[in-house]
Design a protein around this motif. Structure first.
Motif, PDB file in Angstrom:
ATOM      1  N   VAL A 152       0.915  -1.102   0.160  1.00 39.33           N
ATOM      2  CA  VAL A 152      -0.049  -0.149  -0.093  1.00 39.33           C
ATOM      3  C   VAL A 152       0.788   1.191  -0.063  1.00 39.33           C
ATOM      4  CG1 VAL A 152      -1.770  -1.264   1.148  1.00 39.33           C
ATOM      5  CG2 VAL A 152      -0.070   0.225   2.568  1.00 39.33           C
ATOM      6  N   GLY A 153       0.106   2.352  -0.214  1.00 41.40           N
ATOM      7  CA  GLY A 153       0.870   3.754  -0.244  1.00 41.40           C
ATOM      8  C   GLY A 153       0.190   4.713  -0.980  1.00 41.40           C
ATOM      9  N   VAL A 154       0.476   5.779  -1.172  1.00 45.53           N
ATOM     10  CA  VAL A 154      -0.097   6.959  -1.828  1.00 45.53           C
ATOM     11  C   VAL A 154       0.232   6.864  -3.255  1.00 45.53           C
ATOM     12  CG1 VAL A 154      -0.094   8.484   0.336  1.00 45.53           C
ATOM     13  CG2 VAL A 154       1.491   8.888  -1.400  1.00 45.53           C
ATOM     14  N   ASN A 155      -0.847   7.245  -4.188  1.00 40.34           N
ATOM     15  CA  ASN A 155      -0.624   7.271  -5.570  1.00 40.34           C
ATOM     16  C   ASN A 155       0.632   8.187  -5.806  1.00 40.34           C
ATOM     17  OD1 ASN A 155      -3.890   7.252  -5.964  1.00 40.34           O
ATOM     18  ND2 ASN A 155      -2.576   5.738  -7.208  1.00 40.34           N
ATOM     19  N   GLY A 156       1.499   7.685  -6.747  1.00 38.12           N
ATOM     20  CA  GLY A 156       3.016   8.337  -7.105  1.00 38.12           C
ATOM     21  C   GLY A 156       4.024   7.925  -6.051  1.00 38.12           C
ATOM     22  N   SER A 157       3.917   6.939  -5.030  1.00 34.23           N
ATOM     23  CA  SER A 157       4.771   6.426  -4.451  1.00 34.23           C
ATOM     24  C   SER A 157       5.766   5.319  -4.711  1.00 34.23           C
ATOM     25  CB  SER A 157       4.287   5.940  -3.005  1.00 34.23           C
ATOM     26  OG  SER A 157       3.344   4.671  -3.108  1.00 34.23           O
ATOM     27  N   GLY A 158       5.350   4.656  -5.946  1.00 34.00           N
ATOM     28  CA  GLY A 158       6.107   3.966  -6.700  1.00 34.00           C
ATOM     29  C   GLY A 158       5.585   2.535  -6.553  1.00 34.00           C
ATOM     30  N   LYS A 159       4.386   2.183  -6.280  1.00 44.88           N
ATOM     31  CA  LYS A 159       4.135   0.634  -5.996  1.00 44.88           C
ATOM     32  C   LYS A 159       4.110  -0.104  -7.460  1.00 44.88           C
ATOM     33  CE  LYS A 159       0.037   1.569  -4.360  1.00 44.88           C
ATOM     34  NZ  LYS A 159       0.086   3.306  -4.688  1.00 44.88           N
ATOM     35  N   SER A 160       3.319   0.588  -8.462  1.00 44.05           N
ATOM     36  CA  SER A 160       3.598  -0.325  -9.660  1.00 44.05           C
ATOM     37  C   SER A 160       4.954  -0.121 -10.362  1.00 44.05           C
ATOM     38  CB  SER A 160       2.336   0.685 -10.624  1.00 44.05           C
ATOM     39  OG  SER A 160       1.171   0.521 -10.101  1.00 44.05           O
ATOM     40  N   THR A 161       5.570   0.830 -10.345  1.00 46.58           N
ATOM     41  CA  THR A 161       7.218   0.931 -10.459  1.00 46.58           C
ATOM     42  C   THR A 161       7.584  -0.149 -10.065  1.00 46.58           C
ATOM     43  OG1 THR A 161       6.912   3.289 -11.104  1.00 46.58           O
ATOM     44  CG2 THR A 161       9.069   2.184 -10.710  1.00 46.58           C
ATOM     45  N   LEU A 162       7.664  -0.623  -8.705  1.00 48.22           N
ATOM     46  CA  LEU A 162       8.459  -1.624  -7.843  1.00 48.22           C
ATOM     47  C   LEU A 162       8.003  -2.898  -8.371  1.00 48.22           C
ATOM     48  CD1 LEU A 162      10.097  -2.578  -5.861  1.00 48.22           C
ATOM     49  CD2 LEU A 162       8.213  -2.320  -4.057  1.00 48.22           C
ATOM     50  N   LEU A 163       6.668  -2.987  -8.644  1.00 49.38           N
ATOM     51  CA  LEU A 163       6.260  -4.408  -9.409  1.00 49.38           C
ATOM     52  C   LEU A 163       6.935  -4.664 -10.666  1.00 49.38           C
ATOM     53  CD1 LEU A 163       2.438  -4.868  -8.341  1.00 49.38           C
ATOM     54  CD2 LEU A 163       4.454  -5.463  -7.024  1.00 49.38           C
ATOM     55  N   LYS A 164       7.166  -3.595 -11.390  1.00 47.57           N
ATOM     56  CA  LYS A 164       7.726  -3.766 -12.586  1.00 47.57           C
ATOM     57  C   LYS A 164       9.183  -4.011 -12.752  1.00 47.57           C
ATOM     58  CE  LYS A 164       4.234  -0.645 -15.342  1.00 47.57           C
ATOM     59  NZ  LYS A 164       3.875   0.616 -15.842  1.00 47.57           N
TER      60      LYS A 164
END
Length: 542
Positions: free
Chosen positions: A38-50
């Motif tokens: 979890v985390g606010v939008n723009g914190s890098g969650k999707s980037t980390l998964l990629k």
């Protein structure tokens, strides 16, 4: 699994081509079990998964993964001309099987099949588990709904049996029935699973929460509900510490001021004694020097205490999360009770759904539009918005309306946030647009960001701002799956925004906790026809 699966990110750094840093030395590891990221939008969650999946390359550090990785992206797009078996990744194996069954004993066919002789049975069983049993393996993907596309992509991953499964907002576009099947698949997952989601029910199935904030991960053992309770206690303590630190700062300021007054009085007294020569000059000089040294030490002591108090306040304030809220106190959006807002009469839609008789929306009513994937909810909203013509009947809005689609394609990616809003309010001045955008948390330079660079939550806020600030102001707002791609903080912001919106509302969605939170007054189920329902009846039927 040949080994115990794992994910390890060591000193991980990543920046976008424009130099914007996402991670700088991130240290994080995931082991067997279910983790909610979890985390606010723009914190890098999707980037980390990629980065974990190898779809992006880090600028520094390393990512190590034990086992095969499968990732379900936020936005699933499938070739509509392809077939279901192609989407599942088994078309080649099926073709080889059929060739062997037809008598062709070519070695290439046996090589293509390998040990996967039961692939068709496994695929059909998997589709059945995910509620897609009626979809044949030879069906064209153009006949599949958005939610079914997500489940098909998930089925393809599950058939591969990866050791590490990464899910990015997997419940987007899924109806209640499909969500329940996804939940069941997540509960049974045996390897490493990392899920990014705003879906409360899904996040209550995880074993631990990883909160990505300011480039660092904070861990909590337990599900989302447990995490939020712990966070609430932590934030209450942090706010209490801020109040204590503020009181201490005020005290140190008073003591410093009092000390300065006392020192000034002593100085005046010493000066008077000097002028009146009441003691020998040598004694008075020594007394003066001692007073100056004492005064200096006294001043330094109070200044150090004040600096320490300020530092304690800064540390305490940093522990308090500052999640700003959207404010939508806009004029001219209010609808008087009883006023006719929308009329649907004997409506037939292009994909077969219908509204029998007359349906009236009056005053500031709030309607939840529910139904399984593919029943025509988006089609109905687009028909009401005037984007589609009905096959028969009438859909007439009696007030200004705006439609926010799932894809948020109301924004022009080449334009800035401010320029996008200006398209909908051409007569508004630049200052007026920026003042209003600040209420949607686009302040200063943030209003000059190109729409194409925004995160999912930021893009939603920009699209909502463009529609809400449009002229004339909308008195009927149509929202299609509005919580897709939003983090928990953004969902709370949207809830706050809609609470302060005074017009009528129609929301198509499957997120029952969110729908309950925005004060829905009527629940309508689209299943061929349109009928009244309740969230309790829906949950009982799932």
């Amino acid at each position: 699994m040949s080994q115990t699966p794992f994910i390890t990110c060591t000193s991980l750094s990543f920046a976008w081509p424009d130099g914007t840093a996402v991670f700088d030395g991130l240290q994080v590891a995931f082991g067997t079990g279910r983790t909610g990221l979890v985390g606010v939008n723009g914190s890098g969650k999707s980037t980390l998964l990629k980065l974990i999946a190898g779809e992006l390359s880090p600028s520094g550090g390393s990512v190590r993964v034990g086992g095969e990785v499968g990732r379900l992206p936020q936005n699933v797009t499938l070739d509509t001309s392809g077939r279901v078996d192609e989407a599942l990744g088994i078309a080649g194996t099926r073709a080889a099987l059929h060739a062997i069954e037809a008598g062709d004993a070519g070695e290439e066919h046996f090589a293509a099949v390998g040990d996967d002789w039961d692939v068709e049975e496994r695929a059909e069983a998997m589709l059945g588990e995910l509620g897609l049993g009626r979809i044949g393996l030879d069906r064209t993907l153009g006949e599949v709904s958005g939610g079914e596309s997500v489940l098909l992509r998930l089925a393809a991953l599950l058939l591969r049996r990866p050791d590490v499964l990464l899910l990015d907002e997997p419940t987007n576009n899924l109806d209640l029935y499909a969500r329940r099947r996804l939940y069941a698949a997540v509960e049974k997952w045996p390897g490493v699973l990392v899920v990014v989601s705003h879906d409360r029910e899904l996040l209550d199935l995880v074993d631990q929460i990883a909160d990505l904030r300011s480039g660092e991960v904070t861990w909590h053992g337990g599900n989302l509900s447990s995490y939020e309770k712990a966070l609430a206690v932590e934030q209450e303590a942090a706010e209490r510490m801020v109040r204590v630190a503020e009181a201490d700062l005020r005290k140190q300021k008073r003591e410093l001021a009092d000390a300065q007054v006392k020192l000034a009085r002593r100085k005046r007294y010493g000066q008077k004694m000097w002028e009146e020569r009441r003691e020998p000059k040598i004694v008075m000089g020594a007394r003066k020097r001692a007073a100056q040294v004492s005064a200096g030490k006294h001043r330094i002591m109070h200044e150090e205490r004040l600096a320490e108090a300020r530092e304690r306040l800064d540390v305490a304030a940093e522990a308090v999360r500052d999640d700003d809220e959207i404010r939508v106190d806009l004029p001219y959006t209010a609808v008087p009770p009883g006023r006719s807002v929308l009329t649907l009469r004997d409506l037939r839609l292009v994909h077969g759904a219908r509204v029998d008789g007359v349906l009236e929306l009056r005053g500031p009513e709030r309607i939840a539009l529910l139904g399984r994937n593919g029943t025509g909810k988006t089609t109905l909203l687009r028909t009401i918005a005037g984007e589609l013509e009905p096959v028969e009947g009438e859909a007439r809005a009696h007030v200004p309306l705006r439609f926010l689609p799932q894809r948020l394609d109301v924004l022009d990616d080449r334009l800035t946030v401010a320029q996008n809003v200006a398209r909908f309010a051409p007569d508004a001045t630049g200052n007026r647009i920026r003042a209003r955008l600040a209420r949607f948390l686009f302040r200063g330079a943030r209003a000059d960001q190109p729409a194409g660079t925004l995160s999912g939550g930021e893009r939603f806020r920009a699209a909502l701002a463009a529609l809400m600030l449009a002229e004339p102001a909308p008195q009927l707002l149509l929202l299609d799956e509005p919580t897709n791609n939003l983090d928990m903080a953004s969902v709370r912001r949207l809830t706050t925004a809609l609470e302060s919106y005074e017009g009528a509302l129609i929301v198509a969605g499957h997120d029952l906790p969110f729908l309950r939170s925005i004060g829905i007054t009527r629940w309508l189920l689209l299943d061929g026809g349109l009928s009244e329902t309740s969230p309790e009846a829906l949950e009982d039927a799932v």
